[in-house]
Write a protein that holds these residues in place. Structure first.
Motif: not given
Length: 99
Positions: A38-65
């Motif tokens: 997404a970064e290579k494509l310079q796609s803000k939408t895809l970057q944000a979606s990926g960051l959101w997904a990674l944030g949800q993953l961290r939440k699932g791992q209990g890594r809240m910060e």
């Protein structure tokens, strides 16, 4: 770039499925690969979606910060581009602050 955008979406979906199975390492690999493309494509939408997904993953791992930081990054991009998903990320951040 259409094929790459499709690949990013597929990687995000594979990451979500791996997370549901409890395979966090695999999920992280898929999601981070998607963010890199997404970064290579310079796609803000895809970057944000990926960051959101990674944030949800961290939440699932209990890594809240880490989850909060990633969700805030996603929110910032979604707001910047006027994406309606900003509301969903905002709600998720509010829920996190309650924990």
């Amino acid at each position: 770039s259409g094929n790459l955008a499709g690949k990013v979406a597929t990687l995000h979906q594979l990451g979500i499925l791996a997370q549901r199975r409890g395979n966090y390492d695999e999920a992280e690999r898929f999601i981070k690969d998607g963010i890199t493309i997404a970064e290579k494509l310079q796609s803000k939408t895809l970057q944000a979606s990926g960051l959101w997904a990674l944030g949800q993953l961290r939440k699932g791992q209990g890594r809240m910060e880490e989850a909060k930081k990633l969700l805030q990054q996603a929110l910032s991009i979604f707001e910047q581009i006027g994406d309606a998903r900003a509301d969903d990320v905002r709600k998720e951040l509010r829920d996190l602050h309650g924990t």
